[in-house]
Enzyme design. Structure first.
Site, PDB file in Angstrom:
ATOM      1  N   CYS A   1     -20.613  11.283 -26.072  1.00 43.91           N
ATOM      2  CA  CYS A   1     -20.343  12.263 -27.173  1.00 43.91           C
ATOM      3  C   CYS A   1     -21.780  13.237 -27.283  1.00 43.91           C
ATOM      4  O   CYS A   1     -22.701  12.776 -27.148  1.00 43.91           O
ATOM      5  CB  CYS A   1     -20.289  11.613 -28.583  1.00 43.91           C
ATOM      6  SG  CYS A   1     -18.820  10.481 -28.501  1.00 43.91           S
TER       7      CYS A   1
ATOM      8  N   ARG B   1     -20.962  15.291 -21.979  1.00 40.51           N
ATOM      9  CA  ARG B   1     -21.233  14.130 -22.551  1.00 40.51           C
ATOM     10  C   ARG B   1     -19.928  13.116 -22.918  1.00 40.51           C
ATOM     11  O   ARG B   1     -20.146  12.142 -23.121  1.00 40.51           O
ATOM     12  CB  ARG B   1     -22.248  14.301 -23.899  1.00 40.51           C
ATOM     13  CG  ARG B   1     -23.512  14.820 -23.366  1.00 40.51           C
ATOM     14  CD  ARG B   1     -24.436  15.102 -24.641  1.00 40.51           C
ATOM     15  NE  ARG B   1     -24.852  13.712 -25.067  1.00 40.51           N
ATOM     16  CZ  ARG B   1     -25.885  13.145 -24.808  1.00 40.51           C
ATOM     17  NH1 ARG B   1     -26.708  13.523 -24.102  1.00 40.51           N
ATOM     18  NH2 ARG B   1     -26.162  11.971 -25.476  1.00 40.51           N
TER      19      ARG B   1
ATOM     20  N   TRP C   1     -16.375  11.028 -26.679  1.00 42.63           N
ATOM     21  CA  TRP C   1     -16.004   9.990 -25.409  1.00 42.63           C
ATOM     22  C   TRP C   1     -15.638   8.942 -26.264  1.00 42.63           C
ATOM     23  O   TRP C   1     -16.382   8.152 -26.933  1.00 42.63           O
ATOM     24  CB  TRP C   1     -17.326   9.839 -24.572  1.00 42.63           C
ATOM     25  CG  TRP C   1     -16.871   9.115 -23.388  1.00 42.63           C
ATOM     26  CD1 TRP C   1     -16.413   9.415 -22.273  1.00 42.63           C
ATOM     27  CD2 TRP C   1     -17.119   7.562 -23.523  1.00 42.63           C
ATOM     28  NE1 TRP C   1     -16.041   8.462 -21.260  1.00 42.63           N
ATOM     29  CE2 TRP C   1     -16.547   7.194 -22.063  1.00 42.63           C
ATOM     30  CE3 TRP C   1     -17.623   6.557 -24.133  1.00 42.63           C
ATOM     31  CZ2 TRP C   1     -16.662   5.856 -21.680  1.00 42.63           C
ATOM     32  CZ3 TRP C   1     -17.408   5.234 -23.756  1.00 42.63           C
ATOM     33  CH2 TRP C   1     -17.009   4.723 -22.539  1.00 42.63           C
TER      34      TRP C   1
ATOM     35  N   ASN D   1     -22.666  10.012 -32.724  1.00 43.72           N
ATOM     36  CA  ASN D   1     -22.735   9.497 -31.401  1.00 43.72           C
ATOM     37  C   ASN D   1     -23.155   7.881 -31.480  1.00 43.72           C
ATOM     38  O   ASN D   1     -24.480   7.789 -31.809  1.00 43.72           O
ATOM     39  CB  ASN D   1     -23.445  10.278 -30.380  1.00 43.72           C
ATOM     40  CG  ASN D   1     -23.927   9.940 -29.118  1.00 43.72           C
ATOM     41  OD1 ASN D   1     -23.134   9.113 -28.661  1.00 43.72           O
ATOM     42  ND2 ASN D   1     -25.056  10.415 -28.458  1.00 43.72           N
ATOM     43  N   GLY D   2     -22.624   7.095 -30.659  1.00 45.12           N
ATOM     44  CA  GLY D   2     -23.075   5.714 -30.983  1.00 45.12           C
ATOM     45  C   GLY D   2     -21.787   4.883 -31.150  1.00 45.12           C
ATOM     46  O   GLY D   2     -20.737   5.110 -31.101  1.00 45.12           O
TER      47      GLY D   2
ATOM     48  N   GLU E   1     -23.833   4.877  -2.676  1.00 42.88           N
ATOM     49  CA  GLU E   1     -23.992   5.905  -3.485  1.00 42.88           C
ATOM     50  C   GLU E   1     -22.753   6.896  -2.950  1.00 42.88           C
ATOM     51  O   GLU E   1     -22.106   7.431  -3.697  1.00 42.88           O
ATOM     52  CB  GLU E   1     -25.475   6.698  -3.298  1.00 42.88           C
ATOM     53  CG  GLU E   1     -25.544   7.833  -3.818  1.00 42.88           C
ATOM     54  CD  GLU E   1     -25.116   8.035  -5.301  1.00 42.88           C
ATOM     55  OE1 GLU E   1     -25.110   6.877  -5.916  1.00 42.88           O
ATOM     56  OE2 GLU E   1     -24.943   8.911  -5.587  1.00 42.88           O
TER      57      GLU E   1
ATOM     58  N   LYS F   1     -19.713   8.010  -5.522  1.00 37.90           N
ATOM     59  CA  LYS F   1     -19.604   9.375  -5.653  1.00 37.90           C
ATOM     60  C   LYS F   1     -18.187   9.786  -5.381  1.00 37.90           C
ATOM     61  O   LYS F   1     -17.392  10.579  -6.100  1.00 37.90           O
ATOM     62  CB  LYS F   1     -20.535  10.268  -4.798  1.00 37.90           C
ATOM     63  CG  LYS F   1     -21.032  11.637  -5.058  1.00 37.90           C
ATOM     64  CD  LYS F   1     -22.412  11.513  -5.826  1.00 37.90           C
ATOM     65  CE  LYS F   1     -22.280  10.602  -6.987  1.00 37.90           C
ATOM     66  NZ  LYS F   1     -23.492  10.274  -7.694  1.00 37.90           N
TER      67      LYS F   1
ATOM     68  N   GLU G   1     -15.796   8.324  -8.008  1.00 32.27           N
ATOM     69  CA  GLU G   1     -15.963   9.012  -9.423  1.00 32.27           C
ATOM     70  C   GLU G   1     -15.115  10.200  -9.475  1.00 32.27           C
ATOM     71  O   GLU G   1     -14.718  10.481 -10.553  1.00 32.27           O
ATOM     72  CB  GLU G   1     -17.314   8.902  -9.383  1.00 32.27           C
ATOM     73  CG  GLU G   1     -17.824   9.992 -10.710  1.00 32.27           C
ATOM     74  CD  GLU G   1     -19.466   9.941 -10.745  1.00 32.27           C
ATOM     75  OE1 GLU G   1     -20.215   9.950  -9.663  1.00 32.27           O
ATOM     76  OE2 GLU G   1     -19.891   9.727 -11.835  1.00 32.27           O
TER      77      GLU G   1
ATOM     78  N   HIS H   1     -16.194 -10.658   7.381  1.00 32.71           N
ATOM     79  CA  HIS H   1     -15.895 -11.894   6.583  1.00 32.71           C
ATOM     80  C   HIS H   1     -14.999 -11.657   5.596  1.00 32.71           C
ATOM     81  O   HIS H   1     -15.200 -12.104   4.415  1.00 32.71           O
ATOM     82  CB  HIS H   1     -17.427 -12.115   6.024  1.00 32.71           C
ATOM     83  CG  HIS H   1     -18.571 -12.491   7.118  1.00 32.71           C
ATOM     84  ND1 HIS H   1     -18.569 -13.577   7.979  1.00 32.71           N
ATOM     85  CD2 HIS H   1     -19.491 -11.575   7.655  1.00 32.71           C
ATOM     86  CE1 HIS H   1     -19.586 -13.807   8.859  1.00 32.71           C
ATOM     87  NE2 HIS H   1     -20.262 -12.540   8.522  1.00 32.71           N
TER      88      HIS H   1
ATOM     89  N   LYS I   1     -21.556  11.960 -18.911  1.00 34.13           N
ATOM     90  CA  LYS I   1     -22.666  11.973 -18.103  1.00 34.13           C
ATOM     91  C   LYS I   1     -23.882  10.996 -18.662  1.00 34.13           C
ATOM     92  O   LYS I   1     -24.479  10.169 -17.932  1.00 34.13           O
ATOM     93  CB  LYS I   1     -23.302  13.538 -18.208  1.00 34.13           C
ATOM     94  CG  LYS I   1     -24.554  13.671 -17.523  1.00 34.13           C
ATOM     95  CD  LYS I   1     -24.400  13.959 -16.122  1.00 34.13           C
ATOM     96  CE  LYS I   1     -25.540  14.025 -15.560  1.00 34.13           C
ATOM     97  NZ  LYS I   1     -25.439  14.015 -13.896  1.00 34.13           N
TER      98      LYS I   1
HETATM   99  O1  M6R Z   1     -28.923   9.016 -16.840  1.00 37.06           O
HETATM  100  P1  M6R Z   1     -28.872   7.634 -15.952  1.00 37.06           P
HETATM  101  O2  M6R Z   1     -29.372   7.995 -14.555  1.00 37.06           O
HETATM  102  O3  M6R Z   1     -29.408   6.425 -16.398  1.00 37.06           O
HETATM  103  O4  M6R Z   1     -27.392   7.506 -15.613  1.00 37.06           O
HETATM  104  C1  M6R Z   1     -26.818   6.400 -15.000  1.00 37.06           C
HETATM  105  C2  M6R Z   1     -25.484   6.483 -14.464  1.00 37.06           C
HETATM  106  O5  M6R Z   1     -24.623   6.407 -15.507  1.00 37.06           O
HETATM  107  C3  M6R Z   1     -25.094   7.581 -13.611  1.00 37.06           C
HETATM  108  O6  M6R Z   1     -25.915   7.584 -12.498  1.00 37.06           O
HETATM  109  C4  M6R Z   1     -23.772   7.681 -13.087  1.00 37.06           C
HETATM  110  O7  M6R Z   1     -23.442   6.542 -12.298  1.00 37.06           O
HETATM  111  C5  M6R Z   1     -23.374   8.758 -12.322  1.00 37.06           C
HETATM  112  N1  M6R Z   1     -22.321   9.483 -12.784  1.00 37.06           N
HETATM  113  C6  M6R Z   1     -22.961   8.679 -10.859  1.00 37.06           C
HETATM  114  O8  M6R Z   1     -22.902   9.913 -10.079  1.00 37.06           O
END
Ligand code: M6R
Length: 609
Positions: free
Chosen positions: A2, A27, A73, A97-98, A480, A484, A487, A503, A604
């Site tokens: 949010c 956000r 969000w 937000n929270g 990673e 990516k 996502e 396995h 984010k």
């Molecule tokens: O702000 P942060 O680095 O703590 O965020 C952690 C994850 O939420 C963040 O890296 C998330 O996995 C990314 N959207 C991946 O691309």
């Protein structure tokens, strides 16, 4: 999660709020809304979906110099206009937000006073609670409400009988504020303040900020004035804009060589030999010399940076290192003491689980060091030591430049401490530092392969499943690559240690299934090639990534696509290989016609559990 913004001043509030919401949209983007003081009282407008939908609904004649805005969000309650913020009850209108954890219990109590919610949100209950205590004294109502609220919150609150004033309070969730000639602004993050000021402050928890057109006053809950600590803003507006790129993600992928320079250069002190220097960061050698055990705690991509950090540290420092998912670590009763060093990694510095992991580590007496991008963020402020990555604002939900900057931070730490622990000689550390300084150039060479990746990604577009395989550093990087891709392209993908395939997972490899095989590590190269042959024998479409110096070892027909990273020490291969994986994810998402920067259901900055 949010985005929230409030403005009180001499500009058109709806314009300021819309611009701010667009900047904070990463956000959360389930719905958006604003509430403004007008000559006819508080006017609230909300819309499901993106901020653009809200903008289309705003009447041009809405005149106001003070209002609040929210981009949501969804946590409690589905995505609907009714659940969109701002929420009102009686004289109170607020954004949040929270998560209010005890909202159910509070709702029951409030029902007895005749207050019935119209939404399914925890936020509306907070509005009802504050209203139930309000008798004309905002501070007193906020204080009473806060004593009843459990969970995390950042609120911006309007009281209908206090025209052109915004009250703010927070616990857990972030709030920053600034003042300029044009007025006063409060927001969930500094990106929304960039156009107004070069200075801002973080509202301390449990203190109340009151914004009017010409001032921000901060007091504790008893009304005692508090002087906020001012921080400088070193990012400019252009850093938070697309600058000609189609998406933020593509821009941020391209910014990596420069972002790395900003991470490395301030710590690269030339003396008789090259040695990372953390004097200005205030990180003493003692921190590592005293450590008997290192724990890295983080979430998502930041945790994946930690996987690389672990391999480097164990290899060069010869200390035991574990990497923990912060959301698990915080409830796992970990074994920590004063000889443990806990490293928290976070781009935003606000991730709720990482913050909780930090607090737990401190409670257990461990030393804490955070690797953070956003200056003044909660994790940075609460850690014993901070290493800022200086990658600049990262707006795309998919993390790219923050990740490679986090890697660079790990390399710097490891090289410095391997030297101070006597594990590396001057000559060795110097030569590694030269390699590190060269990775930006290597990444640029990979960026030049964009067109090849575009073509490849077109071929990946119809896939339902995709596998990333690797060994050692390549396995850590595969994790990673996989996050990516899934996502932003919504293709199911998994990262596998190449030796583990047989396995279980090999049963999923059938004709045409794409497998992205990372084989940049010399010591396991022959093993990796055997694994590639195994998947190839089952008909996989193999994309093989190797170093330039391994070309000769690649047999004809072993892969459908061969991507090459520049020659150099294996230890630094993850930087340039990461660029391939980021570009594959980016173009696959683009060819699938998806929202690259704002993938569904995500946000984010994950400031709730
Ligand atoms: O702000 P942060 O680095 O703590 O965020 C952690 C994850 O939420 C963040 O890296 C998330 O996995 C990314 N959207 C991946 O691309």
């Amino acid at each position: 999660m949010c985005g929230i913004i409030g403005f009180c001043g001499y500009l058109d509030a709806k314009d300021v709020l819309l611009k701010g919401l667009a900047e904070l949209e990463y956000r959360g983007y389930d719905s958006a809304g604003i509430a403004c003081f007008t000559k006819d009282g508080i006017k609230t407008i909300r819309a499901v979906g993106k901020v653009a939908n809200l903008a289309n609904r705003l009447p041009a004649e809405l005149e106001s110099g003070c209002g609040i805005g929210h981009t949501r969000w969804a946590t409690h309650g589905g995505v609907s206009e009714q659940n969109a913020h701002p929420h009102s009850c009686g004289k109170v209108t607020l954004i949040h937000n929270g998560i209010i954890e005890n909202y159910h219990e509070l709702a029951k109590e409030l029902e007895e006073t005749g207050r019935l919610p119209v939404s399914q949100t925890d936020t509306e209950i907070a509005a009802m609670l504050i209203d139930s205590f309000y008798e004309g004294d905002a501070l007193s109502a906020i204080k009473k409400a806060v004593s009843r609220l459990e969970g995390a919150y950042a609120f911006c609150i309007l009281f209908s009988d206090q025209k052109d004033a915004i009250y703010c309070i927070r616990k857990g969730s972030p709030l920053v504020a600034c003042q300029s000639e044009e007025g006063c602004v409060v927001a969930s993050d500094m990106v929304a303040l960039l156009r107004y000021s070069k200075e801002y402050f973080v509202l301390p928890e449990f203190q109340v900020a009151k914004l009017t057109k010409h001032s921000i006053t901060v007091t504790d809950l008893d009304g005692e004035p508090v002087a906020p600590v001012m921080l400088g803003i070193h990012w400019d507006m252009s850093a938070a804009q697309k600058n000609g790129f189609k998406h933020y993600m593509l821009k941020e992928i391209h910014e990596q060589p420069e972002a790395l320079r900003r991470t490395i250069a301030p710590r690269m002190k030339k003396g008789e030999f090259l040695l990372p220097d953390f004097t200005e960061d205030g990180i003493p050698d003692k921190l590592f010399l005293d450590a008997k055990r290192i724990v890295i705690a983080a979430c998502g991509t930041a945790m994946h940076a930690g996987l690389i950090g672990k391999i480097l540290m164990e290899r060069l420092l010869r200390l035991p290192v574990s990497v923990e998912i912060a959301s698990e670590f915080r409830y796992a009763d970990p074994i920590l003491d004063e000889h443990s060093l806990v490293i928290l990694v976070s781009q935003s510095g606000e991730t709720a689980d990482t913050l909780a992991a930090l607090r737990l580590a401190k409670e257990k007496g461990a030393k804490t060091l955070s690797v953070v991008n956003v200056k003044g963020s909660s994790i940075a402020r609460e850690s014993d030591y901070v290493l800022y990555t200086h990658a600049g604002p990262e707006i795309a939900v998919a993390s790219t430049k923050a990740y490679t900057a986090q890697l660079a931070a790990f390399y710097l730490l490891v090289l410095r401490f391997a030297y101070s622990m006597g594990k590396l000689s001057e000559q060795e550390v110097s030569s590694y530092m030269e390699e590190l300084a060269a990775v930006g150039g290597h990444m640029e060479q990979v960026l030049e392969q964009k067109d090849t990746i575009k073509e490849l990604s077109k071929r990946l577009t119809p896939s339902h499943d995709l596998f990333f395989i690797g060994r050692s550093l390549d396995y850590a990087l595969a994790a990673e690559g996989s996050i990516k891709l899934k996502e932003i392209s919504y293709i199911h993908s998994e990262a596998y240690a190449a030796g583990e395939l047989k396995h279980g997972t090999l049963s999923l490899i059938t004709g045409g299934v794409p497998v992205i095989a990372l084989a940049t590590q010399e010591d396991v190269f022959p093993k990796m090639i055997s694994n590639v042959k195994e998947v190839r024998a089952r008909g996989a479409m193999v994309v093989l990534i190797t170093k330039e110096d391994n070309n000769a070892a690649i047999e004809q027909g072993i892969c459908s696509e061969h991507l090459i990273i520049p020659a150099g020490n294996d230890m630094f291969a993850p930087f340039s290989a990461a660029v391939y994986l980021q570009l594959i994810a980016y173009y696959t998402s683009m060819y699938r016609g998806l929202d690259v920067d704002q993938p569904r259901n995500l946000a984010k900055s994950v400031t709730v559990e």
